[in-house]
Design an enzyme around this catalytic site. Sequence first.
Site, PDB file in Angstrom:
ATOM      1  CB  SER A 102      -0.949  -0.043   1.205  1.00 39.45           C
ATOM      2  OG  SER A 102      -1.972   0.911   1.073  1.00 39.45           O
TER       3      SER A 102
ATOM      4  CD  GLU B  60      -6.142  -4.016  -3.684  1.00 35.97           C
ATOM      5  OE1 GLU B  60      -5.713  -2.919  -3.294  1.00 35.97           O
ATOM      6  OE2 GLU B  60      -5.447  -5.039  -3.778  1.00 35.97           O
TER       7      GLU B  60
ATOM      8  CG  HIS C 287      -5.631  -2.351   0.096  1.00 30.22           C
ATOM      9  ND1 HIS C 287      -4.892  -2.021  -1.010  1.00 30.22           N
ATOM     10  CD2 HIS C 287      -5.049  -1.704   1.141  1.00 30.22           C
ATOM     11  CE1 HIS C 287      -3.915  -1.207  -0.666  1.00 30.22           C
ATOM     12  NE2 HIS C 287      -3.983  -1.007   0.638  1.00 30.22           N
TER      13      HIS C 287
END
Length: 325
Positions: free
Chosen positions: A169, A264, A294
């Site tokens: 991320s 996502e 995610h």
Amino acid sequence: MDSEFVAKIAAPPYYHVIPHIGRESAQFIIDNLLRFSFKRHSLAEDAIHDMRKRIALVDHNLGQLGSDIRISRQVCDEVRAEWLEVPQSRPDRVFLYLHGGAFCFRMPRIQSAMVARWCRQSGARALMPVYRLAPEHPYPAASDDCLAAYRWLLNQGVSAENIVICGDSAGGNLTLVTLMRARAEGLPLPAAAMMLSPATDFSLSGRSATVNEASDPMFSVAMLRWFGEMYLSEPDLHLTPFVSPLTGDFTGLPPLLFQVGSNEMLLDDSTRAAAKAHGSGVDVQLDVFDGMPHIFQGFGQLPESKMADRRIARFLEAKAGWARG
């Protein structure tokens, strides 16, 4: 048009779609946990403190650290960090792991358990910078700390060819940014890099940011913009390479692995970055896991996570020479 022909031209050779193999009930529980912890959270001005408390509770309850994991503190010049080692760890194989958490928080137990799995299968140890968090420390604090940790590793005599930079991320963003900043400073680049669902485009211009908003159990457009504003309040910097690495030059970067879930909002952050890297002559692999949310890799009990681990191990063996023991 013949469907078999369409299938052959629909995806480039580096693009791999991984079918859903797990039970729907397990994913239903995880999806709802993510909705409760993130998507349904208030975005009031001071909500980040409450969110951190809630996420810390989730991390404590779900982060299962194996008894074989040893974590020790390290200061990389002025950057706090932790070493993670398992019995299989070799001193000459180092992950530089840059944690995710929207630049605003970390989940040390869940993230350490995930990294430990990689260390066990690849015989590596991991240096995990505890970089400064927004909003208390906005851009470029996190990026500065990650680059400083990489420079520290090199100064300690760890060869760049024995380092793999990785992150999830926000940490995936910082992975690409660290590569680009290291190249700009003339530092030797690592053997390879891995990114799980990296945030590569602060403008949210990817199609998936809109069409996947309903299917993404973790984020909304409003939430992603809220996190982004805490990290960087100057919109005129959103499209600079050290904020949105998608806009940067990928030429000369080491082999790259992207993993992302098809549900996502950040799907296109990976697909477009991988395409740009491929177009720049970089050796790239993109794994798109059908129906996954995610950073599903953080939930090690999912069969898709085990599949992701196996694909990571094969990538590292092929590109970094980290043969599995």
